[in-house]
Write an enzyme that holds these catalytic residues in place. Structure first.
Site, PDB file in Angstrom:
ATOM      1  N   ALA A  65       0.859  -1.196   0.000  1.00  7.70           N
ATOM      2  CA  ALA A  65       0.000   0.000   0.000  1.00  7.70           C
ATOM      3  C   ALA A  65       0.890   1.239   0.000  1.00  7.70           C
ATOM      4  O   ALA A  65       2.021   1.203   0.500  1.00  7.70           O
ATOM      5  CB  ALA A  65      -0.882  -0.016   1.242  1.00  7.70           C
ATOM      6  N   GLY A 110       0.862  -5.180   0.947  1.00  4.65           N
ATOM      7  CA  GLY A 110      -0.294  -5.323   0.054  1.00  4.65           C
ATOM      8  C   GLY A 110       0.067  -5.961  -1.276  1.00  4.65           C
ATOM      9  O   GLY A 110      -0.789  -6.556  -1.934  1.00  4.65           O
ATOM     10  N   GLU A 113      -0.016  -9.536  -0.623  1.00  5.67           N
ATOM     11  CA  GLU A 113      -1.435  -9.891  -0.423  1.00  5.67           C
ATOM     12  C   GLU A 113      -2.163  -9.986  -1.770  1.00  5.67           C
ATOM     13  O   GLU A 113      -3.027 -10.844  -1.960  1.00  5.67           O
ATOM     14  CB  GLU A 113      -2.086  -8.867   0.514  1.00  5.67           C
ATOM     15  CG  GLU A 113      -1.506  -8.993   1.931  1.00  5.67           C
ATOM     16  CD  GLU A 113      -1.908  -7.873   2.871  1.00  5.67           C
ATOM     17  OE1 GLU A 113      -1.647  -6.703   2.544  1.00  5.67           O
ATOM     18  OE2 GLU A 113      -2.491  -8.165   3.923  1.00  5.67           O
ATOM     19  N   GLU A 133       4.632  -4.859   7.325  1.00  6.31           N
ATOM     20  CA  GLU A 133       3.789  -3.853   7.984  1.00  6.31           C
ATOM     21  C   GLU A 133       4.179  -3.632   9.445  1.00  6.31           C
ATOM     22  O   GLU A 133       4.061  -2.528   9.975  1.00  6.31           O
ATOM     23  CB  GLU A 133       2.312  -4.281   7.925  1.00  6.31           C
ATOM     24  CG  GLU A 133       1.671  -4.135   6.555  1.00  6.31           C
ATOM     25  CD  GLU A 133       1.819  -5.364   5.663  1.00  6.31           C
ATOM     26  OE1 GLU A 133       2.703  -6.209   5.932  1.00  6.31           O
ATOM     27  OE2 GLU A 133       1.028  -5.468   4.703  1.00  6.31           O
TER      28      GLU A 133
HETATM   29  N1  CO8 Z   1       4.508   3.250  -0.567  1.00  7.43           N
HETATM   30  C1  CO8 Z   1       4.895   4.407  -1.130  1.00  7.43           C
HETATM   31  N2  CO8 Z   1       6.073   4.583  -1.752  1.00  7.43           N
HETATM   32  C2  CO8 Z   1       6.903   3.534  -1.793  1.00  7.43           C
HETATM   33  C3  CO8 Z   1       6.567   2.286  -1.228  1.00  7.43           C
HETATM   34  C4  CO8 Z   1       5.300   2.164  -0.592  1.00  7.43           C
HETATM   35  N3  CO8 Z   1       4.853   1.006  -0.065  1.00  7.43           N
HETATM   36  N4  CO8 Z   1       7.601   1.445  -1.414  1.00  7.43           N
HETATM   37  C5  CO8 Z   1       8.540   2.135  -2.096  1.00  7.43           C
HETATM   38  N5  CO8 Z   1       8.127   3.396  -2.321  1.00  7.43           N
HETATM   39  C6  CO8 Z   1       8.836   4.475  -3.015  1.00  7.43           C
HETATM   40  C7  CO8 Z   1       9.989   5.008  -2.202  1.00  7.43           C
HETATM   41  O1  CO8 Z   1       9.534   5.943  -1.240  1.00  7.43           O
HETATM   42  C8  CO8 Z   1      10.817   5.641  -3.296  1.00  7.43           C
HETATM   43  O2  CO8 Z   1      10.229   6.872  -3.678  1.00  7.43           O
HETATM   44  P1  CO8 Z   1      11.150   8.200  -3.886  1.00  7.43           P
HETATM   45  O3  CO8 Z   1      12.047   7.827  -5.040  1.00  7.43           O
HETATM   46  O4  CO8 Z   1      10.166   9.249  -4.225  1.00  7.43           O
HETATM   47  O5  CO8 Z   1      11.890   8.394  -2.621  1.00  7.43           O
HETATM   48  C9  CO8 Z   1      10.640   4.679  -4.463  1.00  7.43           C
HETATM   49  O6  CO8 Z   1       9.434   3.961  -4.181  1.00  7.43           O
HETATM   50  C10 CO8 Z   1      11.760   3.682  -4.610  1.00  7.43           C
HETATM   51  O7  CO8 Z   1      11.902   3.011  -3.380  1.00  7.43           O
HETATM   52  P2  CO8 Z   1      13.306   2.927  -2.572  1.00  7.43           P
HETATM   53  O8  CO8 Z   1      14.178   4.074  -2.942  1.00  7.43           O
HETATM   54  O9  CO8 Z   1      12.985   2.728  -1.135  1.00  7.43           O
HETATM   55  O10 CO8 Z   1      13.890   1.585  -3.221  1.00  7.43           O
HETATM   56  P3  CO8 Z   1      14.945   0.594  -2.550  1.00  7.43           P
HETATM   57  O11 CO8 Z   1      15.338  -0.355  -3.624  1.00  7.43           O
HETATM   58  O12 CO8 Z   1      16.003   1.348  -1.820  1.00  7.43           O
HETATM   59  O13 CO8 Z   1      14.084  -0.202  -1.417  1.00  7.43           O
HETATM   60  C11 CO8 Z   1      12.192  -1.442  -0.588  1.00  7.43           C
HETATM   61  C12 CO8 Z   1      13.072  -1.056  -1.811  1.00  7.43           C
HETATM   62  C13 CO8 Z   1      13.012  -2.278   0.370  1.00  7.43           C
HETATM   63  C14 CO8 Z   1      11.032  -2.263  -1.128  1.00  7.43           C
HETATM   64  C15 CO8 Z   1      11.686  -0.162   0.129  1.00  7.43           C
HETATM   65  O14 CO8 Z   1      11.161   0.715  -0.867  1.00  7.43           O
HETATM   66  C16 CO8 Z   1      10.611  -0.417   1.136  1.00  7.43           C
HETATM   67  O15 CO8 Z   1      10.893  -0.892   2.219  1.00  7.43           O
HETATM   68  N6  CO8 Z   1       9.344  -0.062   0.809  1.00  7.43           N
HETATM   69  C17 CO8 Z   1       8.222  -0.172   1.713  1.00  7.43           C
HETATM   70  C18 CO8 Z   1       7.697  -1.596   1.773  1.00  7.43           C
HETATM   71  C19 CO8 Z   1       6.578  -1.708   2.769  1.00  7.43           C
HETATM   72  O16 CO8 Z   1       6.729  -1.385   3.948  1.00  7.43           O
HETATM   73  N7  CO8 Z   1       5.389  -2.166   2.313  1.00  7.43           N
HETATM   74  C20 CO8 Z   1       4.239  -2.327   3.140  1.00  7.43           C
HETATM   75  C21 CO8 Z   1       3.343  -1.151   3.007  1.00  7.43           C
HETATM   76  S1  CO8 Z   1       1.980  -1.220   4.113  1.00  7.43           S
HETATM   77  C22 CO8 Z   1       0.876  -2.269   3.360  1.00  7.43           C
HETATM   78  O17 CO8 Z   1       1.098  -2.756   2.266  1.00  7.43           O
HETATM   79  C23 CO8 Z   1      -0.362  -2.554   4.127  1.00  7.43           C
HETATM   80  C24 CO8 Z   1      -1.483  -3.168   3.252  1.00  7.43           C
HETATM   81  C25 CO8 Z   1      -2.796  -3.028   3.980  1.00  7.43           C
HETATM   82  C26 CO8 Z   1      -3.228  -1.598   4.017  1.00  7.43           C
HETATM   83  C27 CO8 Z   1      -4.392  -1.303   4.859  1.00  7.43           C
HETATM   84  C28 CO8 Z   1      -4.747   0.208   4.738  1.00  7.43           C
HETATM   85  C29 CO8 Z   1      -5.211   0.891   5.929  1.00  7.43           C
END
Ligand code: CO8
Length: 259
Positions: A65, A110, A113, A133
């Site tokens: 998400a 997500g 999921e 998460e």
């Molecule tokens: N949301 C928004 N932006 C994201 C997300 C995300 N989940 N993941 C990556 N991005 C963005 C980064 O912020 C970055 O943007 P910018 O260039 O503008 O800074 C761009 O994508 C590239 O990402 P990274 O620079 O971080 O890339 P890396 O290769 O260094 O890292 C990772 C890759 C390890 C995947 C890292 O991006 C990361 O940890 N991302 C988050 C993963 C995460 O925590 N996902 C879970 C999200 S919560 C969820 O899914 C809950 C679902 C249920 C929701 C219920 C709603 C209430």
């Protein structure tokens, strides 16, 4: 149909849906969820489509998400956002047509999921999967607590949810979380091969297999077995059953029409 956050492509009997926010690792925002909903509806009702493939553009399948939306969400909004996501995952799981998640890279939160809502998961060797998460002080909200547990068992699911660790696709294969792992360079070709094989089968049998397996998993065993028998009666009434049996007796390949 015009989309901003996904791409769709029809290829014979296959319908490809590619999440297309590569700069944000295909994070699921409200727009993407809405477009995904429309695309799967189109694929479900398209008479030529027999198999649906969901994948991501760039280095991620989907990183979950869109976290940038989280700080604006009130608890009521969070409930709605979770519900909306859950509804689309439920819809994908309930499609009558087989679905394949082609996991080209990160499948997190997500994103995992979404892959879990699909019938079959094929992953690139380079992919990593996880439910991170917990690291955000929340927990999975798009069906992961339930679907991951059903696929890999309670112990492994709890460990993945409690640590938030990403696991390499080879470990995911060992867990039964992905059906198979192939090098990224072969991923599309292997997925297409599998999808085309399934696309040649009877669509009615495929739909009934999904229905009986999914509803059966939610039911006590005797009810699931009864559902299997009832579906068996239905499948026996189809032209596809006649075609399949006749093709065997005539020593030729069957052509199934979904009738
Ligand atoms: N949301 C928004 N932006 C994201 C997300 C995300 N989940 N993941 C990556 N991005 C963005 C980064 O912020 C970055 O943007 P910018 O260039 O503008 O800074 C761009 O994508 C590239 O990402 P990274 O620079 O971080 O890339 P890396 O290769 O260094 O890292 C990772 C890759 C390890 C995947 C890292 O991006 C990361 O940890 N991302 C988050 C993963 C995460 O925590 N996902 C879970 C999200 S919560 C969820 O899914 C809950 C679902 C249920 C929701 C219920 C709603 C209430």
């Amino acid at each position: 149909m015009e989309f901003e956050t996904i791409e769709t492509k029809k290829e014979g009997n296959l319908f490809w849906i590619t999440l297309n926010r590569p700069d944000k690792l295909n994070a699921l925002n409200a727009k993407l969820l809405e477009e995904l909903h429309r695309a799967v509806s189109e694929a479900e009702s398209d008479p030529d489509t027999r198999v649906i493939i969901i994948t991501g553009k760039g280095k991620a399948f989907c990183a979950g998400a869109d976290i940038t939306q989280f700080n604006q969400l009130t608890p009521a909004d969070a409930w709605k956002f979770s519900k909306k996501g859950r509804e689309i995952m439920d819809k994908i799981e309930a499609l009558s047509k087989p679905t394949i998640a082609m996991i080209n890279g990160y499948a997190l939160g997500g994103g995992l999921e979404l892959a879990l809502a699909c019938d079959i998961r094929i992953a690139a060797e380079e992919a990593q999967l996880g439910l991170p998460e917990i690291n955000l002080g929340i927990y999975p909200g798009y069906g992961g607590t339930q679907r991951l547990t059903r696929v890999v068992g309670k112990g492994r699911a709890l460990e993945m949810m409690m640590t938030g660790d990403r696991i390499p696709s080879r470990d995911a294969e060992r867990y039964g979380l992905v059906n198979r792992v192939v090098p990224l360079a072969n991923l599309e070709q292997e997925t297409r091969k599998l999808a085309e094989k399934i696309a040649k089968k009877s669509p009615i049998s495929l739909a009934l297999i999904k229905e009986v397996v999914n509803k059966g998993l939610d039911s006590p065993l005797p009810s699931g077995l009864a559902l299997e028998s009832v579906g068996w009666g239905v499948v026996f009434s189809t032209e596809d059953k006649k075609e399949g049996v006749n093709a065997f007796l005539e020593k030729r390949e069957p052509t199934f029409k979904g009738k």
